[in-house]
Design a protein around this motif. Structure first.
Motif, PDB file in Angstrom:
ATOM      1  N   TRP A   1       2.424 -22.440  16.720  1.00  0.00           N
ATOM      2  CA  TRP A   1       3.567 -22.365  15.803  1.00  0.00           C
ATOM      3  C   TRP A   1       3.860 -20.944  15.348  1.00  0.00           C
ATOM      4  O   TRP A   1       4.999 -20.619  15.033  1.00  0.00           O
ATOM      5  N   TYR A   2       2.869 -20.073  15.321  1.00  0.00           N
ATOM      6  CA  TYR A   2       3.125 -18.685  14.923  1.00  0.00           C
ATOM      7  C   TYR A   2       4.012 -17.990  15.944  1.00  0.00           C
ATOM      8  O   TYR A   2       4.925 -17.231  15.594  1.00  0.00           O
ATOM      9  N   TYR A   3       3.761 -18.254  17.201  1.00  0.00           N
ATOM     10  CA  TYR A   3       4.525 -17.598  18.254  1.00  0.00           C
ATOM     11  C   TYR A   3       5.900 -18.235  18.437  1.00  0.00           C
ATOM     12  O   TYR A   3       6.854 -17.546  18.806  1.00  0.00           O
ATOM     13  N   LEU A   4       6.000 -19.527  18.160  1.00  0.00           N
ATOM     14  CA  LEU A   4       7.318 -20.153  18.178  1.00  0.00           C
ATOM     15  C   LEU A   4       8.175 -19.571  17.058  1.00  0.00           C
ATOM     16  O   LEU A   4       9.370 -19.297  17.249  1.00  0.00           O
ATOM     17  N   ALA A   5       7.564 -19.363  15.894  1.00  0.00           N
ATOM     18  CA  ALA A   5       8.287 -18.746  14.775  1.00  0.00           C
ATOM     19  C   ALA A   5       8.750 -17.345  15.143  1.00  0.00           C
ATOM     20  O   ALA A   5       9.877 -16.935  14.810  1.00  0.00           O
ATOM     21  N   GLU A   6       7.898 -16.616  15.843  1.00  0.00           N
ATOM     22  CA  GLU A   6       8.257 -15.253  16.255  1.00  0.00           C
ATOM     23  C   GLU A   6       9.411 -15.277  17.251  1.00  0.00           C
ATOM     24  O   GLU A   6      10.387 -14.535  17.115  1.00  0.00           O
ATOM     25  N   ASP A   7       9.321 -16.156  18.262  1.00  0.00           N
ATOM     26  CA  ASP A   7      10.360 -16.225  19.287  1.00  0.00           C
ATOM     27  C   ASP A   7      11.696 -16.692  18.735  1.00  0.00           C
ATOM     28  O   ASP A   7      12.759 -16.292  19.226  1.00  0.00           O
ATOM     29  N   LYS A   8      11.669 -17.529  17.715  1.00  0.00           N
ATOM     30  CA  LYS A   8      12.916 -18.032  17.131  1.00  0.00           C
ATOM     31  C   LYS A   8      13.494 -17.077  16.090  1.00  0.00           C
ATOM     32  O   LYS A   8      14.539 -17.367  15.506  1.00  0.00           O
TER      33      LYS A   8
ATOM     34  N   LYS B   1       8.682 -23.022   9.131  1.00  0.00           N
ATOM     35  CA  LYS B   1       9.715 -23.384  10.101  1.00  0.00           C
ATOM     36  C   LYS B   1       9.129 -23.489  11.506  1.00  0.00           C
ATOM     37  O   LYS B   1       9.483 -24.389  12.280  1.00  0.00           O
ATOM     38  N   GLY B   2       8.228 -22.562  11.842  1.00  0.00           N
ATOM     39  CA  GLY B   2       7.586 -22.622  13.146  1.00  0.00           C
ATOM     40  C   GLY B   2       6.741 -23.874  13.311  1.00  0.00           C
ATOM     41  O   GLY B   2       6.742 -24.509  14.381  1.00  0.00           O
ATOM     42  N   LEU B   3       6.039 -24.259  12.250  1.00  0.00           N
ATOM     43  CA  LEU B   3       5.228 -25.473  12.301  1.00  0.00           C
ATOM     44  C   LEU B   3       6.100 -26.715  12.368  1.00  0.00           C
ATOM     45  O   LEU B   3       5.828 -27.648  13.147  1.00  0.00           O
ATOM     46  N   ARG B   4       7.154 -26.722  11.582  1.00  0.00           N
ATOM     47  CA  ARG B   4       8.094 -27.855  11.606  1.00  0.00           C
ATOM     48  C   ARG B   4       8.674 -28.036  13.007  1.00  0.00           C
ATOM     49  O   ARG B   4       8.755 -29.164  13.533  1.00  0.00           O
ATOM     50  N   ASP B   5       9.062 -26.935  13.641  1.00  0.00           N
ATOM     51  CA  ASP B   5       9.634 -27.006  14.980  1.00  0.00           C
ATOM     52  C   ASP B   5       8.589 -27.399  16.018  1.00  0.00           C
ATOM     53  O   ASP B   5       8.908 -28.043  17.023  1.00  0.00           O
ATOM     54  N   THR B   6       7.330 -27.015  15.789  1.00  0.00           N
ATOM     55  CA  THR B   6       6.243 -27.385  16.698  1.00  0.00           C
ATOM     56  C   THR B   6       6.022 -28.891  16.675  1.00  0.00           C
ATOM     57  O   THR B   6       5.822 -29.519  17.720  1.00  0.00           O
ATOM     58  N   ILE B   7       6.059 -29.483  15.495  1.00  0.00           N
ATOM     59  CA  ILE B   7       5.901 -30.933  15.374  1.00  0.00           C
ATOM     60  C   ILE B   7       7.034 -31.652  16.101  1.00  0.00           C
ATOM     61  O   ILE B   7       6.826 -32.666  16.766  1.00  0.00           O
ATOM     62  N   ALA B   8       8.237 -31.092  16.003  1.00  0.00           N
ATOM     63  CA  ALA B   8       9.409 -31.705  16.636  1.00  0.00           C
ATOM     64  C   ALA B   8       9.417 -31.508  18.150  1.00  0.00           C
ATOM     65  O   ALA B   8       9.893 -32.377  18.893  1.00  0.00           O
TER      66      ALA B   8
END
Length: 350
Positions: free
Chosen positions: A51-58, A253-260
C-alpha cells in the motif's frame, strides 16, 4: 475597459517572459514547500508493504506536498529505535516496542498515529500431527523462539489464561530463518512466530499452513495487543503536524485502494522488487488483511484507530510481560488526532 498592471504584477510578468526567453522554468509566486520524510519499513519488501508504493504511484504523497523516501527495515522494533535515533522521521513498526521505549526513554519514543495491524500477529505453531492440541499440552515440551522474540515474551499471558504452568515449558533460541524448519524436523515441538511472516515461509517450503500446521493465535487466547502501524517522531509532530496529517491521509488512501484492488497494489510492489514471487506476495497480503487487519473491531471503529478500553488493557499486558517499572499513558503511545474522519476509514465487517 483597459486595466493597468500593478508594478509587482508587471515585474513578475517581465521576469516570467525573461525566464521563458532564457529557457528557464517559471515558478509560481507562492509554491507550497515540499516536506521530505524518510520512512523505514519493518522488514524487506513484502506484500504487506504494497500500500505504501500504491500510494506513491497514485500521487497521494505528492498531493500532500510530501517527498517520502521509503527504505527497507530489519525488524518491527528496530523501526522504532531508528526513528528514535533521528535517522528517520517515520516508519512502519510495532506499537508494543513504542510502549517499552515510552517507559525506558520518556519524551523520546515515537508515537503511533495510524494503527494498521488491529491484532498483533503473534502465534504458536505445531505440526497438525502433533499431540499438542491445547495450551495445556505444552507443559513438558520445548518451543523455539528468536532471541528476545516478542511472541515468547508474551507467552505467560496466554499461559495464565489457559491454565498452563509456564515454568514447565522449555524454550530454545533459533535463528529467524530456521523457526519453521526446526519445528518441521522435530528439533523443537513448536515455535513462537510472527504469523504473517511464518505463514508464507511455510508456503515457500511446500507446506500447506492451513492443513499441515496447527495455529495458536495469541489474539484468540487473551492477548489484547495491537501490532504494527505508522509511527512518527515527536519532533515531526511538534514541528510539522500538517506533514503528519498528510502522511496519514496518503497512506490511508493507499491502504484503502489496496483493499479494493490487491492486484494493483502488488503490481506497484513488483515495480520496486521484480524478483519477488508475485503470487506468494499477494497471498501474504490477503492473509494479513484477513487475519490481523480487517477484524470486527476495525469494522466498528475504522481503519487506523484503537479501542480505548482494549488499548488500556494492552498497555498493562505489555508492562507485566516485560516487567516495566510503570504503565505508560495511552497518550504517550498513540495519537489519533491525525486520523481521517471515520466515514473515510470505515471497512466492511469480515
Amino acid at each position: 475597459m483597459h486595466h493597468r498592471l500593478s508594478r509587482r504584477a508587471a515585474a513578475f510578468a517581465f521576469a516570467a517572459l525573461a525566464s521563458l526567453a532564457a529557457g528557464l522554468p517559471v515558478r509560481p509566486a507562492a509554491a507550497q514547500p515540499v516536506t521530505p520524510i524518510k520512512f523505514v519499513l519493518d522488514w524487506k519488501l513484502q506484500g504487506i508493504h504494497a500500500w505504501y508504493y500504491l500510494a506513491e504511484d497514485k500521487g497521494y504523497f505528492a498531493a500532500e506536498k510530501l517527498a517520502v523516501t521509503i527504505d527497507q527495515g530489519d525488524g518491527s522494533a528496530a523501526a522504532v529505535t531508528k526513528v528514535m535515533a533521528g535517522a528517520y522521521q517515520a516508519g512502519f513498526g510495532d506499537v508494543n516496542a513504542i510502549i517499552q521505549n515510552a517507559v525506558a526513554k520518556p519524551g523520546t519514543a515515537p508515537v503511533m498515529v495510524y494503527m494498521i495491524y488491529n491484532r498483533a500477529p503473534f502465534a504458536l505453531i505445531v505440526k497438525s500431527t502433533s499431540p499438542i492440541r491445547t495450551l495445556k499440552d505444552l507443559e513438558g515440551k520445548t518451543l523455539g523462539t528468536v532471541a528476545g522474540g516478542a511472541a515468547s515474551r508474551m507467552f505467560p499471558v496466554i499461559a495464565g489464561k489457559g491454565g498452563v504452568d509456564a515454568a514447565k515449558v522449555k524454550w530454545t533460541n533459533v535463528a529467524p530463518n530456521l523457526q519453521e524448519q526446526m519445528m518441521l524436523k522435530d528439533h523443537v515441538d513448536g515455535s513462537a512466530v510472527f504469523s504473517v511472516t511464518s505463514y508464507m515461509n511455510l508456503v515457500a517450503q511446500g507446506i500447506d499452513p492451513d492443513k499441515d500446521i496447527r495455529w495458536f493465535h495469541y489474539g484468540d487466547l487473551g492477548v489484547e495487543l495491537y501490532g504494527n502501524g505508522v509511527l512518527v517522531s515527536q519532533k515531526l509532530v511538534k514541528d510539522n503536524p500538517q506533514a503528519v496529517a498528510g502522511l496519514v491521509r496518503a497512506i490511508h488512501k493507499g491502504l484503502r485502494d489496496t483493499i479494493a484492488n490487491p492486484d494493483a497494489a502488488i503490481a506497484a510492489l513488483m515495480k520496486r522488487e521484480p524478483l519477488l514471487n508475485k503470487d506468494l506476495e499477494k497471498r501474504r497480503l490477503m492473509y494479513t488483511l484477513k487475519t490481523v487487519m480487517l477484524t470486527p473491531e476495525a469494522a466498528a471503529i475504522g481503519l487506523g484507530d484503537v479501542s480505548d478500553a482494549r488499548f488500556a488493557r494492552s498497555l498493562i499486558q505489555v508492562q507485566e510481560a516485560f516487567e516495566l517499572p510503570r504503565v505508560p499513558t495511552a497518550a504517550e503511545v498513540f495519537d489519533r488526532r491525525f486520523l481521517p474522519p471515520l466515514a473515510e476509514r470505515k471497512v466492511a465487517a469480515p
